[in-house]
Motif scaffolding. Structure first.
Motif, PDB file in Angstrom:
ATOM      1  N   ARG A  39      -9.500  -0.149  -4.584  1.00  0.00           N
ATOM      2  CA  ARG A  39      -8.970   0.825  -3.626  1.00  0.00           C
ATOM      3  C   ARG A  39      -8.410   2.078  -4.310  1.00  0.00           C
ATOM      4  NH1 ARG A  39      -5.702  -1.119   1.748  1.00  0.00           N
ATOM      5  NH2 ARG A  39      -4.697   0.874   2.164  1.00  0.00           N
ATOM      6  N   ASP A  49       0.750   4.127  -2.818  1.00  0.00           N
ATOM      7  CA  ASP A  49       0.493   5.527  -2.439  1.00  0.00           C
ATOM      8  C   ASP A  49       1.574   6.429  -3.008  1.00  0.00           C
ATOM      9  OD1 ASP A  49      -1.766   4.892  -1.002  1.00  0.00           O
ATOM     10  OD2 ASP A  49      -0.709   4.713   0.920  1.00  0.00           O
ATOM     11  N   TRP A  68       0.823  -1.232   0.000  1.00  0.00           N
ATOM     12  CA  TRP A  68       0.000   0.000   0.000  1.00  0.00           C
ATOM     13  C   TRP A  68       0.850   1.273   0.000  1.00  0.00           C
ATOM     14  CZ3 TRP A  68      -3.722  -2.187  -2.048  1.00  0.00           C
ATOM     15  CH2 TRP A  68      -4.374  -3.306  -1.517  1.00  0.00           C
TER      16      TRP A  68
END
Ligand SMILES: *Cc1c(COP(=O)(O)O)cnc(C)c1O
Length: 234
Positions: free
Chosen positions: A194, A151, A147
């Motif tokens: 996501r 990001d 993640w």
């Protein structure tokens, strides 16, 4: 070196096998691209495959890539880096490769961003995931490390994430290999939900021994070496 007739014969067999795996999976053959992995072969092998219609080639070592492709060879081919990339080699990778499939660390990602910016290009990348958790393989092992990496990529204007890559386990039961490939597909789906801004279009999985399983699990990009080109001589 493999003769042109030999290569053509191998191509025909593999093409049938890909068709068969696609039929079984209810997929269109056009949904599966094939990359020729030319590592350890000379440039003449690339040229031969090119003459038989292949345009997508994979290399796993920067130095070899540079030796083969740095000079203008006059072929309009696409080159992907599929081997581990040290951040100090990011510049050459960005210069020579349309896609770097092996991003697994923020440090490398940021170096690629920097070099791509200098070249004034947007660099396609994939994240390599270590789905088999084998120590010998690179790739992100822990989803908690993935993640932050994504990001970060979202804040890199010169980087475009286009897919995920994995290497299936060697000598493992079929069930385990398939699990690794289905894990990659499911991870892709999680990323898509996501991060709606990321257009994750490719699942790069499946090599000479397991490409039929990868097709069954949704591969869009096969990386084929030995089965097309024979054993490597280097
Ligand atoms: C060598 C290599 C391939 C091709 O493997 P074969 O078994 O020869 O088809 C695919 N992907 C990666 C990352 C490789 O290093």
């Amino acid at each position: 070196m493999l003769s042109s007739a030999d290569f053509q014969h191998r191509m025909a067999i593999i093409s049938d096998q890909i068709q068969e795996a696609c039929d079984k999976a209810g997929r269109k053959k056009e949904s599966v691209k094939t990359m020729v992995v030319t590592k350890n072969h000379g440039f003449e092998v690339t040229k031969m495959a090119y003459e038989h219609g292949f345009r997508l080639f994979g290399e796993n070592r920067i130095q070899e890539t540079q030796e083969k492709y740095a000079q203008n060879h006059g072929l309009s081919l696409e080159l992907h880096m599929i081997g581990h990339l040290q951040s100090n080699k990011a510049k050459i990778a960005c210069e020579l490769c349309s896609c770097i499939q092996s991003i697994d660390k923020i440090k490398t990602l940021l170096e690629v961003q920097k070099q791509a910016k200098n070249l004034d290009k947007v660099q396609d990348v994939m994240f390599q995931i270590n789905t088999s958790l084998e120590d010998s393989k690179s790739g992100v092992r822990d989803i908690n490390e993935l993640w932050p990496l994504i990001d970060q990529a979202c804040h890199c204007p010169n980087i475009k994430v286009i897919g995920l890559m994995t290497i299936g386990p060697f000598d493992a039961p079929e069930k385990k290999i398939r699990r690794c490939f289905s894990d990659l597909r499911e991870l892709g789906n999680r990323i898509i939900s996501r991060y709606p801004g990321i257009n994750l279009k490719d699942l790069s999985m499946g090599m000479s021994d397991d490409f039929h399983l990868a097709i069954a699990e949704g591969a869009t990009l096969l990386r084929l070496g030995r089965i097309l080109l024979g054993e490597r001589y280097a």
